[in-house]
Design an enzyme around this catalytic site. Structure first.
Site, PDB file in Angstrom:
ATOM      1  N   TYR A 100       0.858  -1.191   0.000  1.00 29.02           N
ATOM      2  CA  TYR A 100       0.000   0.000   0.000  1.00 29.02           C
ATOM      3  C   TYR A 100       0.891   1.237   0.000  1.00 29.02           C
ATOM      4  CZ  TYR A 100      -4.306   2.527   0.236  1.00 29.02           C
ATOM      5  OH  TYR A 100      -5.341   3.352  -0.090  1.00 29.02           O
ATOM      6  N   ARG A 153      -9.248  10.666  -7.824  1.00 33.57           N
ATOM      7  CA  ARG A 153      -8.357  11.356  -6.888  1.00 33.57           C
ATOM      8  C   ARG A 153      -7.551  10.312  -6.128  1.00 33.57           C
ATOM      9  NH1 ARG A 153      -9.071  12.839  -1.055  1.00 33.57           N
ATOM     10  NH2 ARG A 153      -7.942  10.882  -1.230  1.00 33.57           N
ATOM     11  N   LYS A 171      -6.164  -1.862  -0.383  1.00 34.01           N
ATOM     12  CA  LYS A 171      -6.973  -1.654   0.814  1.00 34.01           C
ATOM     13  C   LYS A 171      -7.520  -2.972   1.345  1.00 34.01           C
ATOM     14  CE  LYS A 171      -7.480   2.885   1.671  1.00 34.01           C
ATOM     15  NZ  LYS A 171      -7.475   3.553   2.980  1.00 34.01           N
ATOM     16  N   GLU A 242     -13.769   5.031  -2.034  1.00 36.87           N
ATOM     17  CA  GLU A 242     -12.344   5.335  -1.890  1.00 36.87           C
ATOM     18  C   GLU A 242     -11.838   6.195  -3.035  1.00 36.87           C
ATOM     19  OE1 GLU A 242      -8.729   5.157   0.124  1.00 36.87           O
ATOM     20  OE2 GLU A 242     -10.608   4.224   0.750  1.00 36.87           O
ATOM     21  N   ASP A 243     -11.157   7.283  -2.702  1.00 31.77           N
ATOM     22  CA  ASP A 243     -10.448   8.119  -3.667  1.00 31.77           C
ATOM     23  C   ASP A 243     -11.350   8.672  -4.779  1.00 31.77           C
ATOM     24  OD1 ASP A 243      -8.234   7.798  -2.161  1.00 31.77           O
ATOM     25  OD2 ASP A 243      -7.079   6.649  -3.597  1.00 31.77           O
ATOM     26  N   ASP A 265     -13.643   6.091   3.396  1.00 24.78           N
ATOM     27  CA  ASP A 265     -12.439   6.034   4.218  1.00 24.78           C
ATOM     28  C   ASP A 265     -11.655   7.336   4.169  1.00 24.78           C
ATOM     29  OD1 ASP A 265     -10.539   4.602   5.896  1.00 24.78           O
ATOM     30  OD2 ASP A 265      -9.212   4.675   4.156  1.00 24.78           O
ATOM     31  N   ASP A 266     -11.656   8.023   3.022  1.00 28.38           N
ATOM     32  CA  ASP A 266     -10.918   9.288   2.913  1.00 28.38           C
ATOM     33  C   ASP A 266     -11.505  10.347   3.832  1.00 28.38           C
ATOM     34  OD1 ASP A 266      -9.228   8.372   0.727  1.00 28.38           O
ATOM     35  OD2 ASP A 266     -11.060   8.414  -0.456  1.00 28.38           O
ATOM     36  N   ASN A 405      -0.632  11.974   1.358  1.00 25.63           N
ATOM     37  CA  ASN A 405       0.031  10.827   0.739  1.00 25.63           C
ATOM     38  C   ASN A 405       0.135  11.030  -0.765  1.00 25.63           C
ATOM     39  OD1 ASN A 405       0.728   8.797   2.681  1.00 25.63           O
ATOM     40  ND2 ASN A 405      -1.441   8.494   3.082  1.00 25.63           N
TER      41      ASN A 405
END
Length: 548
Positions: A100, A153, A171, A242-243, A265-266, A405
């Site tokens: 990851y 993203r 993930k 996610e993202d 999660d973000d 990140n």
């Protein structure tokens, strides 16, 4: 005869070797080789599992780049799932940065160049109207976790289109390695709605749709079709978004959080790990949450998500919502977020306080005098020497959290934060940094990695079959993470549990969250006499099982 634990007819030797859930490579017993038709298909020597791990480590040591190690471990996952997770769980601190962050960022950028074997499901905008049928192509009937991205993203790297599949794969590997969620109940998905990244569109090896991103009503309709199809095909499934870009992530979470079992999660995971870090820092400071002033660099979904959870945490401690929000300030690309600005997105407005305009982050520090700065900007080196020195001048122990990140986008390094604060900073970053020797002391930087949160919450949801995921579950998780940091660990500056103990830590967090799920009657199963035993019994063990 049935495959062990898989409830399907056994197959011949060649088929077994092609099934990553059954393949043991060189660890098949003599009887298995005889009875399953494996003689001659594998070398004569029989390895123990420890010997196999030693071979993997030796091969990894010969890889000259992090991406090379990622490719090797991904191939191992495709070939021998049990061994892959046994390796990961043998030393999570060493292997998580490979599977990851930060390595997964480069892997996503080059995803079409390094692809060996497709994994997960690709739901294309061209297949709208057929998503339910495509979900049924997945061979496992009881999926409990989907991590889904539209690739717009990816970390701090932007629009990577279908290449974003590396994120759901990574993930979900951490769900298993860090909290024991069985891998067979997980499913990575990319919603391939096109890309606006011209470099990808011009790349002859790009594997996604070669068209601009779907927007507006058509995009919303595809999301709706996907979410509702999951409810039909996998009714006990939790969806982790996610993202997604801010323009979609916040509305999607708002639209579905009270309708289906889902979370982002973000937004929520990042918020929880930040709150856990603040709890740890407050133990060092011997201070209260409501006494802090938080200044964020970056006012997207991650930052406002952290602030929202901080507000709810302070409200649990008796602070009014208005007072709690007044403790959270934001600086975006146009300066301090203040009430007089007219162009603000709706999600920023709750944090647009009455204050004269301030053009930059350093001036905002001088005027607001925050006790903590939190970076969610993806602007590398934004916490420069002037910023850190200002924080150290204002605070005896400044809290410095550069959470962006991957590592290349971190607002500062651990060495910079410690050096410029003369070792007084309480530091945690989104990516891993090595310990720093300063003034005869070893300072251990924390990694505010969501991995402390989402796998544990996932295990609790899996074990209890929760109907919904709420913000309060993440506050419970954050408190549970912080409580596991020993006084000895805090003395080194580390405000999170050691990464080497992540499985043990995650299971403790999962037990606390599961208790809460039962308390608020969100579980779809009856409360057992012992919730801890329920969690322990649910944990996946990466061990070979007899196939005969």
């Amino acid at each position: 005869m049935l495959d062990a634990g898989l409830n399907r007819p056994a197959r011949n030797g060649a088929e077994i070797l092609r099934d990553p859930r059954l393949n043991k490579i060189s660890a098949f017993s003599e009887d298995e080789r005889e009875q399953l038709g494996l003689l001659g298909l594998v070398p004569e020597g029989i390895d123990s599992e420890d010997q196999q791990i030693a071979r993997v480590r030796m091969q990894l040591s010969r890889k000259t780049s992090a991406l090379g190690k990622y490719i090797y471990l991904t191939s191992l996952l495709d070939n021998n799932e049990t061994l892959f997770f046994r390796v990961l769980m043998s030393d999570p601190a060493a292997y998580m940065p490979i599977v990851y962050t930060p390595t997964v960022g480069e892997a996503c950028q080059k995803f079409g160049h390094i692809l060996r074997r497709p994994r997960g499901l690709y739901l294309s905008a061209n297949r709208r109207g057929r998503i339910r049928d495509i979900l049924r192509n997945w061979p496992e009937p009881d999926v409990r976790f989907i991590v889904v991205t539209d690739g717009e993203r990816i970390l701090g790297l932007g629009d990577l289109g279908a290449n974003g599949m590396g994120i759901p794969i990574g993930k979900l590997a951490l769900y298993t390695a860090c909290a024991g969620v069985p891998p067979q109940v997980t499913l990575p998905i990319v919603l391939d709605v096109g890309t606006n990244n011209q470099e990808l569109l011009d790349d002859p090896l790009y594997l996604g749709l070669r068209q601009p991103r779907l927007r507006g009503a058509e995009y919303d309709e595809m999301i709706e079709e996907f979410v509702m199809a999951v409810q039909d095909v996998f009714p006990r499934c939790c969806i982790q978004f996610e993202d997604f870009a801010n323009i979609n992530s916040i509305p999607i979470l708002a639209r579905y959080r009270d309708r289906v079992c889902c979370y982002n999660d973000d937004i929520q995971g990042t918020a929880a790990v930040a709150v856990a870090g603040i709890f740890g820092a407050l133990r060092i400071l011997d201070a209260k949450m409501a006494e802090q002033t938080f200044l964020f660099l970056g006012a997207g979904s991650a930052g406002t998500g952290i602030a929202d959870l901080l507000v709810k945490t302070m409200m649990q401690e008796g602070v009014s919502e208005a007072e709690a929000r007044q403790r959270c300030w934001f600086v975006d690309s146009k300066g301090l977020v203040v009430a007089s600005r007219t162009e603000l997105a709706d999600f920023k407005k709750p944090y647009a306080h009455e204050h004269p305009p301030v053009p930059d982050f350093l001036q905002a520090i001088e005027e607001l005098r925050p006790t903590a700065i939190i970076g969610v900007s993806t602007i590398a080196k934004a916490f420069n020497q002037d910023v850190i020195e200002a924080m150290a001048r204002i605070n005896e122990r400044p809290i410095v959290f550069p959470y962006s990140n991957p590592t290349s986008r971190s607002e500062c390094t651990a060495e910079e934060a410690y050096t410029w604060s003369d070792g007084r900073a309480i530091f945690a970053a989104g990516s891993p940094f090595a310990p720093v020797e300063l003034n005869g002391q070893t300072l251990v930087p924390g990694q505010g990695n969501n991995v402390y949160i989402f796998p544990a919450v996932g295990m609790a949801v899996y074990a209890t079959e929760a109907e919904r995921v709420t913000d309060e579950m993440f506050i419970v998780a954050a408190r549970a993470v912080a409580e596991q940091v020993s006084a000895e660990t805090l003395a080194t500056g580390l405000i999170y549990p050691p990464m080497a103990d992540i499985l043990k830590s995650s299971l403790q967090v999962a037990k606390r969250v599961a208790d809460y799920i039962f308390d608020v009657e969100l579980a779809r199963i009856e409360r057992p006499a012992n919730v801890d035993e329920l969690i322990e019994a649910s944990v996946y063990q990466p061990r070979y099982r007899s196939l005969i």
